[in-house]
Design a protein around this motif. Sequence first.
Motif, PDB file in Angstrom:
ATOM      1  N   PRO A 166       0.848  -1.203   0.000  1.00 60.25           N
ATOM      2  CA  PRO A 166       0.000   0.000   0.000  1.00 60.25           C
ATOM      3  C   PRO A 166       0.883   1.252   0.000  1.00 60.25           C
ATOM      4  O   PRO A 166       1.942   1.274   0.625  1.00 60.25           O
ATOM      5  N   VAL A 167       0.421   2.285  -0.700  1.00 60.35           N
ATOM      6  CA  VAL A 167       1.153   3.550  -0.747  1.00 60.35           C
ATOM      7  C   VAL A 167       0.193   4.678  -0.382  1.00 60.35           C
ATOM      8  O   VAL A 167      -0.866   4.827  -0.996  1.00 60.35           O
ATOM      9  N   VAL A 168       0.563   5.448   0.629  1.00 58.77           N
ATOM     10  CA  VAL A 168      -0.178   6.654   1.013  1.00 58.77           C
ATOM     11  C   VAL A 168       0.575   7.845   0.439  1.00 58.77           C
ATOM     12  O   VAL A 168       1.762   8.019   0.715  1.00 58.77           O
ATOM     13  N   VAL A 169      -0.095   8.640  -0.382  1.00 60.68           N
ATOM     14  CA  VAL A 169       0.524   9.803  -1.008  1.00 60.68           C
ATOM     15  C   VAL A 169      -0.030  11.055  -0.346  1.00 60.68           C
ATOM     16  O   VAL A 169      -1.249  11.254  -0.294  1.00 60.68           O
ATOM     17  N   ASP A 170       0.859  11.902   0.161  1.00 59.64           N
ATOM     18  CA  ASP A 170       0.420  13.075   0.917  1.00 59.64           C
ATOM     19  C   ASP A 170      -0.243  14.105   0.017  1.00 59.64           C
ATOM     20  O   ASP A 170      -0.124  14.062  -1.222  1.00 59.64           O
ATOM     21  N   THR A 219      -4.962  20.490 -12.065  1.00 59.88           N
ATOM     22  CA  THR A 219      -5.602  19.177 -12.072  1.00 59.88           C
ATOM     23  C   THR A 219      -5.493  18.555 -10.684  1.00 59.88           C
ATOM     24  O   THR A 219      -4.400  18.516 -10.115  1.00 59.88           O
ATOM     25  N   TYR A 220      -6.614  18.075 -10.148  1.00 59.51           N
ATOM     26  CA  TYR A 220      -6.558  17.588  -8.775  1.00 59.51           C
ATOM     27  C   TYR A 220      -7.635  16.543  -8.484  1.00 59.51           C
ATOM     28  O   TYR A 220      -8.689  16.520  -9.116  1.00 59.51           O
ATOM     29  N   ILE A 221      -7.311  15.667  -7.528  1.00 55.51           N
ATOM     30  CA  ILE A 221      -8.305  14.776  -6.945  1.00 55.51           C
ATOM     31  C   ILE A 221      -9.081  15.584  -5.907  1.00 55.51           C
ATOM     32  O   ILE A 221      -8.493  16.254  -5.062  1.00 55.51           O
ATOM     33  N   ASP A 222     -10.405  15.538  -5.967  1.00 52.60           N
ATOM     34  CA  ASP A 222     -11.221  16.324  -5.054  1.00 52.60           C
ATOM     35  C   ASP A 222     -11.250  15.680  -3.663  1.00 52.60           C
ATOM     36  O   ASP A 222     -10.924  14.509  -3.486  1.00 52.60           O
ATOM     37  N   ASN A 223     -11.637  16.476  -2.680  1.00 46.98           N
ATOM     38  CA  ASN A 223     -11.695  16.007  -1.300  1.00 46.98           C
ATOM     39  C   ASN A 223     -12.595  14.790  -1.129  1.00 46.98           C
ATOM     40  O   ASN A 223     -13.642  14.667  -1.779  1.00 46.98           O
ATOM     41  N   GLY A 224     -12.143  13.909  -0.222  1.00 50.82           N
ATOM     42  CA  GLY A 224     -12.956  12.778   0.188  1.00 50.82           C
ATOM     43  C   GLY A 224     -13.410  12.954   1.624  1.00 50.82           C
ATOM     44  O   GLY A 224     -13.535  14.082   2.107  1.00 50.82           O
ATOM     45  N   GLU A 225     -13.615  11.850   2.325  1.00 49.20           N
ATOM     46  CA  GLU A 225     -14.212  11.914   3.664  1.00 49.20           C
ATOM     47  C   GLU A 225     -13.265  11.514   4.782  1.00 49.20           C
ATOM     48  O   GLU A 225     -13.599  11.673   5.964  1.00 49.20           O
ATOM     49  N   SER A 226     -12.091  10.975   4.461  1.00 56.15           N
ATOM     50  CA  SER A 226     -11.181  10.493   5.510  1.00 56.15           C
ATOM     51  C   SER A 226     -10.198  11.585   5.908  1.00 56.15           C
ATOM     52  O   SER A 226      -9.903  12.490   5.125  1.00 56.15           O
ATOM     53  N   VAL A 235      -7.321   3.164  -5.750  1.00 54.90           N
ATOM     54  CA  VAL A 235      -7.423   4.173  -4.683  1.00 54.90           C
ATOM     55  C   VAL A 235      -8.591   3.783  -3.789  1.00 54.90           C
ATOM     56  O   VAL A 235      -9.735   3.700  -4.238  1.00 54.90           O
ATOM     57  N   ASP A 236      -8.318   3.497  -2.516  1.00 56.02           N
ATOM     58  CA  ASP A 236      -9.398   3.047  -1.632  1.00 56.02           C
ATOM     59  C   ASP A 236      -9.694   3.999  -0.476  1.00 56.02           C
ATOM     60  O   ASP A 236     -10.675   3.819   0.242  1.00 56.02           O
ATOM     61  N   MET A 237      -8.860   5.043  -0.297  1.00 55.51           N
ATOM     62  CA  MET A 237      -9.147   6.057   0.718  1.00 55.51           C
ATOM     63  C   MET A 237      -8.711   7.424   0.190  1.00 55.51           C
ATOM     64  O   MET A 237      -7.633   7.551  -0.407  1.00 55.51           O
ATOM     65  N   VAL A 238      -9.550   8.430   0.404  1.00 54.10           N
ATOM     66  CA  VAL A 238      -9.254   9.793  -0.033  1.00 54.10           C
ATOM     67  C   VAL A 238      -9.473  10.738   1.136  1.00 54.10           C
ATOM     68  O   VAL A 238     -10.529  10.710   1.779  1.00 54.10           O
ATOM     69  N   GLY A 239      -8.489  11.578   1.407  1.00 55.83           N
ATOM     70  CA  GLY A 239      -8.550  12.485   2.539  1.00 55.83           C
ATOM     71  C   GLY A 239      -9.397  13.713   2.304  1.00 55.83           C
ATOM     72  O   GLY A 239     -10.004  13.893   1.241  1.00 55.83           O
ATOM     73  N   ASN A 240      -9.414  14.587   3.306  1.00 60.35           N
ATOM     74  CA  ASN A 240     -10.236  15.808   3.245  1.00 60.35           C
ATOM     75  C   ASN A 240      -9.372  17.071   3.348  1.00 60.35           C
ATOM     76  O   ASN A 240      -9.848  18.116   3.771  1.00 60.35           O
ATOM     77  N   ASN A 241      -8.092  16.953   2.954  1.00 57.05           N
ATOM     78  CA  ASN A 241      -7.141  18.059   3.123  1.00 57.05           C
ATOM     79  C   ASN A 241      -6.532  18.490   1.793  1.00 57.05           C
ATOM     80  O   ASN A 241      -5.315  18.571   1.642  1.00 57.05           O
ATOM     81  N   LEU A 242      -7.381  18.767   0.810  1.00 58.24           N
ATOM     82  CA  LEU A 242      -6.927  19.136  -0.532  1.00 58.24           C
ATOM     83  C   LEU A 242      -5.920  20.283  -0.517  1.00 58.24           C
ATOM     84  O   LEU A 242      -6.118  21.298   0.154  1.00 58.24           O
ATOM     85  N   GLN A 246      -4.038  17.215  -4.630  1.00 63.19           N
ATOM     86  CA  GLN A 246      -4.921  16.189  -4.096  1.00 63.19           C
ATOM     87  C   GLN A 246      -4.954  16.301  -2.583  1.00 63.19           C
ATOM     88  O   GLN A 246      -4.092  16.934  -1.977  1.00 63.19           O
ATOM     89  N   PRO A 247      -5.919  15.685  -1.944  1.00 64.10           N
ATOM     90  CA  PRO A 247      -5.812  15.436  -0.508  1.00 64.10           C
ATOM     91  C   PRO A 247      -4.911  14.213  -0.322  1.00 64.10           C
ATOM     92  O   PRO A 247      -4.481  13.606  -1.301  1.00 64.10           O
ATOM     93  N   THR A 248      -4.632  13.840   0.905  1.00 60.53           N
ATOM     94  CA  THR A 248      -3.918  12.594   1.156  1.00 60.53           C
ATOM     95  C   THR A 248      -4.755  11.432   0.627  1.00 60.53           C
ATOM     96  O   THR A 248      -5.965  11.374   0.868  1.00 60.53           O
ATOM     97  N   ILE A 249      -4.137  10.509  -0.126  1.00 63.21           N
ATOM     98  CA  ILE A 249      -4.872   9.366  -0.668  1.00 63.21           C
ATOM     99  C   ILE A 249      -4.099   8.075  -0.393  1.00 63.21           C
ATOM    100  O   ILE A 249      -2.889   8.109  -0.138  1.00 63.21           O
TER     101      ILE A 249
END
Length: 462
Positions: free
Chosen positions: A230-234, A347-354, A419-426, A446-449
């Motif tokens: 697993p890789v968590v990207v900040d 270009t960005y991944i939008d905020n998630g819920e984690s 991608v199975d988790m998306v953060g809320n800190n875009l 991106q947020p942390t993913i």
Amino acid sequence: MLNKSIIEDILYAALSSGGDFAEVFIEDNFTTEISTVGGNIEKGMSGRDYGVGIRIFNGLNSIYAYTNDLSKDNLIKITKKASKAIKENPKNIIINFDKVVIPNLHEHKLAPSKIALSRKLELMERATSAAKSYDDIISQVTVNYLDQEQNVLVANTEGVFVEDKRVRTRMLINVAAEDLGQMETGYVGPGALMGLEFYDTIDIEEYGREAARIAKTMLYADYCPAGNMPVVVDNGFGGLMFHEACGHSLEATSVAKGVSVFANKMGEKIASEVVTLIDDGSMTNHWGSLGVDDEGNKTQRNVLIEKGILKGYLIDKLNGRRMNMKATGSGRRQSYRFSPTSRMTNTYIDNGESSKEEIIANTEYGLFAKYINAGSVNPATGDFNFSLSEAYLIKNGKIYKPVKGATLIGNGSKILKDVDMVGNNLKIGQGYCFSTSGAIFIGAGQPTIRVKSMTVGGREEA
């Protein structure tokens, strides 16, 4: 920039041998670049680039000509030469310049050209001093300063007549740390579509210290283990991974030719449901933003992937013809010497819920990629690789220790689904993109993913 009557004459000349569309792009660009090493000026350059690009379409064919000789006779001469290369029966097209000029939404307060050189050098010295004083192992600090005032005018035979003023500034801070014959570097590069007031909104000394911190951390880091994990990207410029791995494959430059892995997949599920990917060139004062694109279209928010579903592509005018789709404000070029094509903006991944903390705590073992350095992708296959400038192992749901020499290897289609988790800190970082229409300014974020499994390159087996 050019008399409207001359522009009109150019467009009529462009259609004289059968083209069905013509465009004039006029650029007046002022740039300053300064480099210091250890606080001493290494080089400095300030200059002006002024020229005109002329583009003609005939169906799906196009021709592009450019010149920095702005005399009317020369402009008409090269236009007629270009027009003859698109031979067909001449069309009778009425040119209308009555379209409303779009106001500049990205205001600036302190135009770089009005600011003394001493002020710019003082900012660079502050960054240098902060980095140098961080630790005795800091052996060298290189600072590159850039500002640009780009004025463009775009006119075409569909009635577009619009001007855009783009004022940018950026500082790139590169720090080397050295001990016992080993050396590592740290790098940061804050920038914005703003004037010198940008430096009143950030702490440039803190950026200098951050670059030094990265260099010191990586100097004493162990080498990264290799394997699948697993890789968590900040958050922040970690979004470069999706810029490269997915964004290029969503540009009409490759989609229209059918050489993209995402061609003909509109409406299909191509990513995990937690992934929403957006490209937005209208974000106020962001590094990759523009008032209008380089084809004169107002920039806009383009949702490319929504909850895993492919919703759109980035489309320029010529490839829009090939795809029978409207342009999306994505036509970009480095300068008047380049014909525009579809390119990314911010270009960005939008905020998630984690939260970031939840993502790390839910990762038993893996890699935490804090800063991505550089990468490349093959749009036809989606295969990519990235090097990391700062990374850590995760063990038992906690950041364990720093590691160096890490690379991420994978495929864009696969990573989107993994991608199975998306953060809320875009957060959105600043960078450059090099492609067919030259080097352009881009934002990537991106947020942390978390990607549930990636191939990590290193020096030993995990």
